[in-house]
Design a protein around this motif. Structure first.
Motif, PDB file in Angstrom:
ATOM      1  N   LEU A 275      24.602  48.560  45.774  1.00 42.75           N
ATOM      2  CA  LEU A 275      24.544  47.186  45.274  1.00 42.75           C
ATOM      3  C   LEU A 275      24.627  47.130  43.756  1.00 42.75           C
ATOM      4  N   CYS A 276      24.127  48.176  43.098  1.00 42.64           N
ATOM      5  CA  CYS A 276      24.205  48.227  41.638  1.00 42.64           C
ATOM      6  C   CYS A 276      25.654  48.211  41.182  1.00 42.64           C
ATOM      7  N   TRP A 277      26.469  49.108  41.730  1.00 41.28           N
ATOM      8  CA  TRP A 277      27.862  49.214  41.300  1.00 41.28           C
ATOM      9  C   TRP A 277      28.701  48.046  41.807  1.00 41.28           C
ATOM     10  N   ASP A 278      28.363  47.530  42.975  1.00 39.63           N
ATOM     11  CA  ASP A 278      29.087  46.364  43.487  1.00 39.63           C
ATOM     12  C   ASP A 278      28.850  45.149  42.598  1.00 39.63           C
ATOM     13  N   SER A 279      27.606  44.946  42.181  1.00 39.20           N
ATOM     14  CA  SER A 279      27.314  43.814  41.299  1.00 39.20           C
ATOM     15  C   SER A 279      27.935  44.014  39.921  1.00 39.20           C
ATOM     16  N   GLN A 280      27.952  45.264  39.444  1.00 40.48           N
ATOM     17  CA  GLN A 280      28.564  45.532  38.144  1.00 40.48           C
ATOM     18  C   GLN A 280      30.064  45.235  38.182  1.00 40.48           C
ATOM     19  N   ALA A 281      30.702  45.569  39.299  1.00 42.22           N
ATOM     20  CA  ALA A 281      32.145  45.354  39.412  1.00 42.22           C
ATOM     21  C   ALA A 281      32.487  43.868  39.531  1.00 42.22           C
ATOM     22  N   LYS A 282      31.622  43.101  40.164  1.00 45.56           N
ATOM     23  CA  LYS A 282      31.914  41.683  40.395  1.00 45.56           C
ATOM     24  C   LYS A 282      31.422  40.776  39.278  1.00 45.56           C
ATOM     25  N   ARG A 283      30.664  41.317  38.341  1.00 47.52           N
ATOM     26  CA  ARG A 283      30.099  40.477  37.289  1.00 47.52           C
ATOM     27  C   ARG A 283      31.172  39.835  36.419  1.00 47.52           C
ATOM     28  N   HIS A 284      32.334  40.508  36.295  1.00 49.27           N
ATOM     29  CA  HIS A 284      33.395  39.984  35.441  1.00 49.27           C
ATOM     30  C   HIS A 284      34.045  38.729  36.032  1.00 49.27           C
ATOM     31  N   TRP A 285      33.864  38.507  37.335  1.00 47.80           N
ATOM     32  CA  TRP A 285      34.490  37.364  37.991  1.00 47.80           C
ATOM     33  C   TRP A 285      33.546  36.168  38.090  1.00 47.80           C
ATOM     34  N   THR A 286      32.316  36.338  37.603  1.00 43.89           N
ATOM     35  CA  THR A 286      31.322  35.278  37.721  1.00 43.89           C
ATOM     36  C   THR A 286      31.684  34.090  36.834  1.00 43.89           C
ATOM     37  N   GLY A 287      31.681  32.924  37.432  1.00 44.29           N
ATOM     38  CA  GLY A 287      31.909  31.697  36.672  1.00 44.29           C
ATOM     39  C   GLY A 287      33.336  31.471  36.226  1.00 44.29           C
ATOM     40  N   ILE A 288      34.289  32.228  36.761  1.00 45.36           N
ATOM     41  CA  ILE A 288      35.691  32.097  36.345  1.00 45.36           C
ATOM     42  C   ILE A 288      36.423  31.164  37.299  1.00 45.36           C
ATOM     43  N   GLU A 289      37.179  30.246  36.767  1.00 49.55           N
ATOM     44  CA  GLU A 289      37.998  29.329  37.562  1.00 49.55           C
ATOM     45  C   GLU A 289      39.313  30.025  37.894  1.00 49.55           C
ATOM     46  N   MET A 290      39.527  30.299  39.171  1.00 48.30           N
ATOM     47  CA  MET A 290      40.694  31.076  39.591  1.00 48.30           C
ATOM     48  C   MET A 290      42.011  30.397  39.213  1.00 48.30           C
ATOM     49  N   THR A 291      42.025  29.087  39.278  1.00 48.30           N
ATOM     50  CA  THR A 291      43.294  28.375  39.056  1.00 48.30           C
ATOM     51  C   THR A 291      43.754  28.428  37.604  1.00 48.30           C
ATOM     52  N   THR A 292      42.880  28.876  36.700  1.00 51.78           N
ATOM     53  CA  THR A 292      43.256  28.924  35.276  1.00 51.78           C
ATOM     54  C   THR A 292      43.653  30.318  34.819  1.00 51.78           C
ATOM     55  N   LEU A 293      43.586  31.311  35.705  1.00 52.10           N
ATOM     56  CA  LEU A 293      43.853  32.695  35.302  1.00 52.10           C
ATOM     57  C   LEU A 293      45.349  32.942  35.127  1.00 52.10           C
ATOM     58  N   THR A 294      45.679  33.638  34.049  1.00 53.21           N
ATOM     59  CA  THR A 294      47.054  34.065  33.826  1.00 53.21           C
ATOM     60  C   THR A 294      47.219  35.487  34.358  1.00 53.21           C
ATOM     61  N   GLU A 295      48.446  35.981  34.352  1.00 56.53           N
ATOM     62  CA  GLU A 295      48.721  37.318  34.879  1.00 56.53           C
ATOM     63  C   GLU A 295      47.960  38.382  34.089  1.00 56.53           C
ATOM     64  N   THR A 296      47.970  38.272  32.774  1.00 60.45           N
ATOM     65  CA  THR A 296      47.278  39.258  31.937  1.00 60.45           C
ATOM     66  C   THR A 296      45.779  39.260  32.223  1.00 60.45           C
ATOM     67  N   GLN A 297      45.193  38.077  32.365  1.00 60.33           N
ATOM     68  CA  GLN A 297      43.768  37.994  32.644  1.00 60.33           C
ATOM     69  C   GLN A 297      43.424  38.585  34.012  1.00 60.33           C
ATOM     70  N   VAL A 298      44.282  38.336  34.993  1.00 56.35           N
ATOM     71  CA  VAL A 298      44.043  38.881  36.330  1.00 56.35           C
ATOM     72  C   VAL A 298      44.058  40.404  36.296  1.00 56.35           C
ATOM     73  N   LEU A 299      45.086  40.968  35.651  1.00 57.38           N
ATOM     74  CA  LEU A 299      45.198  42.425  35.589  1.00 57.38           C
ATOM     75  C   LEU A 299      44.021  43.037  34.841  1.00 57.38           C
ATOM     76  N   ASP A 300      43.577  42.368  33.785  1.00 57.37           N
ATOM     77  CA  ASP A 300      42.460  42.885  33.001  1.00 57.37           C
ATOM     78  C   ASP A 300      41.159  42.871  33.812  1.00 57.37           C
ATOM     79  N   LEU A 301      40.910  41.770  34.522  1.00 52.54           N
ATOM     80  CA  LEU A 301      39.698  41.682  35.333  1.00 52.54           C
ATOM     81  C   LEU A 301      39.715  42.689  36.482  1.00 52.54           C
ATOM     82  N   GLU A 302      40.863  42.829  37.122  1.00 53.45           N
ATOM     83  CA  GLU A 302      40.960  43.777  38.233  1.00 53.45           C
ATOM     84  C   GLU A 302      40.755  45.208  37.762  1.00 53.45           C
ATOM     85  N   LYS A 303      41.262  45.537  36.576  1.00 53.96           N
ATOM     86  CA  LYS A 303      41.085  46.892  36.035  1.00 53.96           C
ATOM     87  C   LYS A 303      39.606  47.171  35.748  1.00 53.96           C
ATOM     88  N   LYS A 304      38.916  46.187  35.181  1.00 52.50           N
ATOM     89  CA  LYS A 304      37.496  46.371  34.905  1.00 52.50           C
ATOM     90  C   LYS A 304      36.710  46.612  36.197  1.00 52.50           C
TER      91      LYS A 304
END
Length: 664
Positions: A275-304
């Motif tokens: 749960l520690c690593w799962d929460s760490q991996a998902k923390r970058h997606w918290t509070g983000i509006e999916m419809t506003t993400l650009t390609e660069t932002q998506v790739l950056d978040l997925e890499k993190k």
């Protein structure tokens, strides 16, 4: 003494009642009715032992009376009413609550009802005292502490009082997660109000150097952070408890720094917890509006996120924690595939990459043996949706090696080998909650046998259409036998049903089907045998006629313990055949009833009733037997079932004069 006490209480009501009559809210006759009703209730309240229901009835009467008083006052336009009439009824309700709580102190629901009444009437002068008395008697009731603090914070606007109440509650209940989270939420709310108030008023705390540092710490939710630290000390080993503070933080603006402290604290204390690593991996997606993400932002978040999961795999080397983290990683990959359509950028390669990542996660988990039964099914389902049937068959084979005792995995492999289409198999494994596979597996736990006749009809109807099928029945049979050797006998029913269905659909000989049914009956447990025997009878009756059916059920009835459902199935067969040689068939039906009554006569009232209906309604039946059967049933059935039988028997149509006379 009781009469004196009642008379004294009634005399105290005189000023109130006289004022109600003078102000024409109630008529003289209504006042007399009120006195009469209160007198009766007072006698009930004074009896020994006291009954809580009597007090509640009296309270409800007074509440209704007070509502009627308000309506009459508004309708008549009465303005000047003395306080005796204005508050007399409500004072009596308070008195009744105090009396019942004095006698039933331990009933928390009574305290809660009293509190709700005071809130409804805006009697804030009494609530603080009521909460104090209730908490003194029920210090372990967390809900009371929270209600009291909420009242002080939201209604009375006393932050310090609410804080003191929660601190007192935590001294008594130091390990209450709910209390800690409510205390934490209250401090966040208080700070948020101060921040918004300062923003509206345009205050700048930096102008005053003396309070600047203190204000900065307070306005950055330092108080809530201290509450979190104390909660961690009180409950140190629960990572889910710590994670539960994050959604509360996320409800307020400007808490990103404090959320980071929680993540760092979890990573420090639980470095090998999935749960520690799962929460760490998902923390970058918290509070983000999916419809506003650009390609660069998506790739950056997925890499993190991927980097975090990789660090987790490197930290957790083996064991159940690694399997759990692998499962969470696959769930995250699946979520990315589902959410890719929400992105502002509609690039196709993002979807392709998400699917490739998911398949790679499945493949890695399968190679390392980390896929659970559910994940194996989801892997196969994903491959089928992509049109990769051969790969799905290979994965299903590996899944059965990985989970040898899993009925679900074996059924999945069997259906793929048996020639099921991709859409059919996808529907089977598409969802654990409502899929056909799970329904089939769960069906074995049901106490009631499934509708075997419906199964047999479906099998028989599909047989003619599938005689020329090129389904590899021998391979399926070999695999079914391997599956039956791997799973437990208690869970084998779905395998047997599938094997029988495939054998009949492939047009195998009747001798082979008979042999397969008999093998299943011999090798199964009683619950599986019960279902298979009913399906066996249905198949024989649909394909070979009455004589073969009777021969089969005669053999089945030689078992030591014949299931009740099998008796019902045999009776159903004989009822259908009764139109031929009526007298002979009716005697066979009676013999079956008598045999069933020997085994289940003391447990099944419906069996007796069905026997009686047969004698009454079938042509050739003997109504004179009804009285005898009624007498035998009353003597044979267990006492708790005898009354049920009598009630249902009284609803039968006994218009037949011979039956009536035989009973009399």
């Amino acid at each position: 003494k009781m009469a004196e006490s009642v008379q004294k209480k009634l005399e105290t009501m005189l000023p109130e009642l006289e004022e109600l009559e003078r102000s024409e809210i109630f008529s003289h006759q209504e006042i007399r009715a009120i006195v009469r009703r209160r007198t009766n209730m007072e006698y009930k309240l004074l009896r020994r032992p006291p009954r809580k229901e009597d007090f509640l009835e009296a309270i409800q009467y007074e509440v209704n009376l007070d509502q009627l008083r308000k309506l009459r006052k508004k309708k008549n336009g009465t303005k000047s009413v003395r306080k005796e009439a204005e508050w007399g009824i409500q004072n009596r309700i308070h008195s009744l609550f105090k009396r019942v709580l004095f006698k039933f102190k331990g009933d928390v629901r009574l305290w809660l009802q009293y509190i709700e009444f005071c809130k409804h009437c805006n009697h804030h002068f009494a609530l603080s005292k009521i909460f104090g008395r209730a908490l003194a008697l029920h210090p372990l009731h967390v809900g009371l502490w929270i209600m009291s603090a909420k009242y002080e914070f939201e209604t009375m606007k006393k932050v310090n009082s609410a804080r003191i109440i929660l601190q007192q509650g935590l001294r008594v209940n130091p390990t209450s997660q709910q209390l800690w989270k409510e205390y934490f939420r209250m401090e966040l709310l208080h700070t948020d109000k101060i921040r918004k108030r300062g923003s509206v008023l345009g205050l700048d705390v930096e102008e005053d150097e003396r309070v600047s540092k203190m204000s900065d710490e307070f306005l950055t939710y330092k108080t809530a952070s201290l509450v979190y630290q104390q909660a961690v000390k009180a409950i140190p080993g629960d990572i889910e408890f710590r994670l539960s503070f994050l959604p509360i933080y996320q409800l307020f603006d400007g808490t990103e720094q404090r959320q980071g402290e929680v993540y760092d604290n979890i990573k420090q204390d639980f470095p090998t917890h999935p749960l520690c690593w799962d929460s760490q991996a998902k923390r970058h997606w918290t509070g983000i509006e999916m419809t506003t993400l650009t390609e660069t932002q998506v790739l950056d978040l997925e890499k993190k996120s991927e980097d975090m999961y990789t660090d987790g795999f490197n930290t957790i080397k083996e064991g159940k924690d690694l399997v759990s983290l692998r499962e969470k990683y696959i769930q995250w990959c699946s979520q990315r595939v589902e959410e890719v359509s929400l992105y502002a950028c509609k690039e196709e390669h993002l979807h392709v990459k998400a699917v490739q990542r998911l398949l790679g996660a499945f493949e890695s988990g399968l190679k390392e043996g980390h896929l659970t039964e559910e994940l194996c099914e989801r892997y196969v389902s994903t491959l089928l949706r992509l049109g990769l049937r051969q790969e799905a068959e290979k994965v299903s084979a590996v899944a059965t090696e990985l989970h040898r005792g899993s009925v679900a995995c074996w059924l999945l492999r069997l259906r793929l080998m048996g020639g099921a289409t991709s859409s059919e198999t996808s529907e089977l494994v598409g969802g654990r909650g409502g899929g056909a596979m799970e329904t089939c597996v769960k069906g074995r736990k049901s106490k009631k046998p499934r509708n075997s006749k419906a199964v047999a009809i479906a099998i028989a109807s599909s047989s003619a259409a599938c005689v020329a099928s090129d389904c590899p029945s021998r391979s399926v049979g070999k695999l079914c036998r391997e599956a039956l050797e791997s799973v437990t006998k208690e869970e084998s029913l779905p395998i047997w049903e599938y094997w029988l269905h495939q054998s009949i659909s492939a047009g195998e000989s009747a001798e082979a089907i008979h042999a397969l049914f008999q093998e299943g009956l011999e090798a199964s447990t009683s619950s599986t045998r019960e279902v298979l025997s009913c399906q066996y009878l249905d198949w024989v009756s649909l394909t070979e006629g009455l004589a073969s059916t009777r021969s089969v059920y005669s053999k089945l009835l030689k078992c030591q313990r014949v299931p009740y459902s099998l008796y019902n199935k045999c009776l159903e067969v004989e009822k259908t055949a009764i139109a031929g040689d009526r007298m002979k068939n009716l005697q066979l039906l009676r013999d079956l009833y008598e045999r069933a009554l020997l085994d289940y006569g003391s447990q099944e009232p419906e069996l007796w009733l069905d026997y009686i209906r047969t004698e009454l309604k079938e042509e050739g039946g003997d109504p004179r037997n009804v009285g005898k059967l009624h007498w035998r049933a009353s003597k044979t059935l267990e006492p708790e079932l005898s009354g049920q039988f009598m009630a249902q028997y009284s609803l039968l149509d006994l218009s037949n004069s011979k039956a009536s006379s035989s009973i009399l």
